[in-house]
Design a protein around this motif. Structure first.
Motif, short mmCIF file in Angstrom:
data_model
loop_
_atom_site.label_atom_id
_atom_site.label_comp_id
_atom_site.label_asym_id
_atom_site.label_seq_id
_atom_site.Cartn_x
_atom_site.Cartn_y
_atom_site.Cartn_z
N TYR A 1 86.48 33.78 -36.57
CA TYR A 1 85.05 33.61 -36.34
C TYR A 1 84.31 34.67 -37.15
CZ TYR A 1 86.54 30.51 -32.62
OH TYR A 1 87.13 29.49 -31.92
N ASN B 1 80.59 36.09 -38.72
CA ASN B 1 79.13 36.14 -38.61
C ASN B 1 78.52 36.61 -39.92
OD1 ASN B 1 76.45 36.71 -37.98
ND2 ASN B 1 76.94 38.59 -36.86
N SER C 1 75.10 35.98 -40.67
CA SER C 1 73.72 35.59 -40.42
C SER C 1 72.78 36.09 -41.51
CB SER C 1 73.25 36.12 -39.06
OG SER C 1 71.96 35.68 -38.75
N ILE D 1 78.36 26.66 -39.47
CA ILE D 1 77.11 26.62 -38.72
C ILE D 1 75.99 27.05 -39.67
CG2 ILE D 1 75.83 27.55 -36.76
CD1 ILE D 1 78.50 27.92 -35.35
N MET E 1 71.99 27.16 -31.30
CA MET E 1 73.22 27.91 -31.56
C MET E 1 74.24 27.64 -30.46
SD MET E 1 74.63 30.05 -33.73
CE MET E 1 73.28 30.93 -34.56
N VAL F 1 77.93 26.36 -31.59
CA VAL F 1 79.15 27.15 -31.35
C VAL F 1 80.08 26.41 -30.40
CG1 VAL F 1 80.04 29.30 -30.38
CG2 VAL F 1 78.03 29.35 -31.87
N LEU G 1 79.22 31.31 -39.50
CA LEU G 1 77.76 31.24 -39.48
C LEU G 1 77.25 31.78 -40.81
CD1 LEU G 1 74.93 30.92 -38.16
CD2 LEU G 1 75.19 33.27 -37.32
N ARG H 1 69.64 36.29 -34.55
CA ARG H 1 70.42 35.07 -34.73
C ARG H 1 71.92 35.37 -34.73
NH1 ARG H 1 68.97 31.76 -39.99
NH2 ARG H 1 69.65 33.72 -40.95
N ASP I 1 73.18 36.23 -31.29
CA ASP I 1 73.35 35.03 -30.47
C ASP I 1 74.67 34.34 -30.80
OD1 ASP I 1 72.83 32.98 -28.67
OD2 ASP I 1 71.39 31.94 -29.95
N PHE I 2 74.98 34.23 -32.07
CA PHE I 2 76.26 33.63 -32.48
C PHE I 2 77.43 34.40 -31.88
CE2 PHE I 2 79.79 33.83 -35.61
CZ PHE I 2 80.20 32.50 -35.58
N GLN J 1 77.68 33.78 -28.14
CA GLN J 1 78.14 32.43 -27.82
C GLN J 1 79.64 32.29 -28.08
OE1 GLN J 1 76.35 30.19 -26.34
NE2 GLN J 1 74.35 31.15 -26.53
#
Length: 466
Positions: A345, A347, A349, A370, A418, A422, A437, A453, A456-457, A460
């Motif tokens: 995973y 991130n 953003s 995403i 989101m 997710v 993301l 943002r 939040d990812f 989640q």
């Protein structure tokens, strides 16, 4: 705090009371100036009055009596698409306009430096993508090598909020085009240009104005050494402008993908290996492929730029490589946040434009992507050739359907939020895949900023895999 010099006994106006604006007020006061302020937001003005500051509507001509300078925050337009009314009023009153970057460069050096064994240096980093990672990586390498260093500018602290320089210290500044465009003083010791792709075009009147804002750091700043990414025409043009010929090693050329053996000094990465060449021969090489904090070709370009700066500052290859191996990466920038059941995973953003999203997509295989948000000028066309690794796209944002229509040839799902994106990606991801993301869009349709943002990812993802 850097006290602003040569303002004692004067009255200075400050426009914008965000992070940099508040630091500017304190630095001016420490330098002996009387400060008057304005912010378009009522809460900021109320707080300023509570702090004992004089609040003036700087769009009014009568507000300029006795004011000798206006310092504006970088987010406030000063020319395109149109100047802020207070800036136009300053022009009409004949009051010079500057920003905190200009104040920093005219105030950083002090008489205390006369007693230093080694003069402090300022390294500046600009460009479209990679500025933050490059700046943070330079700072990290210096710190890990025992060199005193501070990081500021468009990342971390405001430039006037840092501590006065210590003997031999290096200050690393990430500078955006908003910051370089207006500053009246720009005198870095080393300056880095990472790359250029279309961004902030409304603010600069087009791509030429955007490049010109960044070019000022080199053409007017006159750094002792320049590190220039040459993977675009603008970088090649800038390197040529600054160089006196093939043997001029004051310009270090940097590339992710091109072999630069002909340059007097070059650092480039190919197939995951960094190479440093000087005067026609290789002097160092590093395998970047296993460094988790620097995944993908775009981060390898950042590594090359940081390597070039560190070598210019006298660090040895082994010390630089050791620091890179432990570099943890920056939040929201190709940040590997978790791995569960063989699924990674990530991130990213900060991939707020198409070019940065392309670089993120090129860094991973088998991607559950995403994406979406507030689309920027120019559309998503440049993304299409780089969707081969995307297993499926989960589109967020208020205009998710319109965003998805611009992604031909791949499976898409309109998720809007989101939370749903997710949830669906986690449920469908298989071992060996990456949930990424990389929005290719601004965040402001749903979030205050890209950090919110990304947070939040992360939240989640962790709620579903913990």
């Amino acid at each position: 705090m850097i006290a602003v010099q040569n303002v004692a006994g004067t009255k200075v106006a400050v426009l914008g009371l965000g992070r940099s604006g508040r630091a500017t007020v304190r630095a001016l006061q420490q330098g002996g100036a009387t400060v008057v302020v304005w912010d378009d937001g009522v809460p900021a003005r109320v707080q300023a009055e509570a702090d004992g500051l004089e609040v003036r509507d700087l769009s009014k001509s009568r507000s300029w009596d006795g004011v000798t300078m206006l310092v504006t925050s970088p987010g406030i337009p000063h020319l395109y698409p149109q100047p802020h009314p207070a800036i136009a009023a300053a022009w009409a009153a004949g009051v010079p306009v500057d920003n905190d970057i200009g104040l920093f460069f005219r105030s950083f050096a002090t008489p205390d430096w006369d007693s230093f064994d080694n003069q402090p240096k300022v390294v500046t980093v600009t460009g479209s993508n990679g500025k933050s990672t490059t700046s943070a990586l330079i700072h990290y390498i210096l710190a890990e090598s025992g060199r005193p260093a501070q990081l500021a500018g468009n990342i971390g602290r405001g430039v006037l909020d840092i501590e006065p320089a210590r003997d031999g210290e290096v200050v690393v500044l990430e500078l955006s085009s908003y910051q370089t465009d207006l500053a009246r003083a720009l005198t870095p010791d080393l300056a880095v240009f990472t790359n250029l792709s279309p961004d902030h075009l409304d603010r600069h009147g087009g791509l030429g104005g955007y490049f010109a804002a960044k070019r000022r750091l080199f053409a007017e700043g006159g750094p002792d050494r320049a590190v220039i990414g040459v993977d675009e025409d603008e970088g090649r043009y800038l390197a040529n402008q600054l160089s006196e010929g093939p043997g001029d090693d004051r310009v270090i050329q940097v590339s992710s993908g091109a072999k630069l053996e002909g340059a007097a000094w070059a650092v480039f990465a190919r197939k995951g290996f960094l190479a440093e060449w000087r005067k026609g021969r290789q002097v160092a090489s590093v395998d970047l492929r296993g460094i988790k904090g620097l995944p993908g070709a775009h981060n390898h370009q950042n590594a090359c730029a940081a390597w070039a700066v560190a070598r210019s500052l006298g660090l040895g290859p082994k010390a630089i490589e050791a620091a890179m191996q432990s570099y943890p990466g920056l939040p929201h920038r190709s940040q590997r946040i978790a791995e569960a059941n063989g699924v990674a995973y990530v991130n990213d953003s900060k991939a707020t434009n198409v070019d940065s999203a392309v670089k993120a997509l090129q860094a991973f295989q088998k991607i559950r992507w995403i994406c979406g948000g507030l689309e920027k000028e120019g559309g998503l066309g440049p993304l299409v050739p780089h969707l081969g690794s995307v297993v499926k796209a989960y589109v967020i944002g208020r205009e998710a359907a319109g965003f998805a229509r611009q992604l031909p040839g791949i499976e898409t799902e309109i998720c809007t939020t989101m939370e749903r994106a997710v949830g669906r990606a986690v449920a469908e991801a298989q071992a060996g895949e990456t949930v990424l993301l990389a929005p290719a869009a601004a965040s402001f349709d749903q979030y205050d900023n890209f950090e919110q943002r990304g947070d939040d990812f992360v939240a989640q993802v962790r709620a579903r895999i913990s």
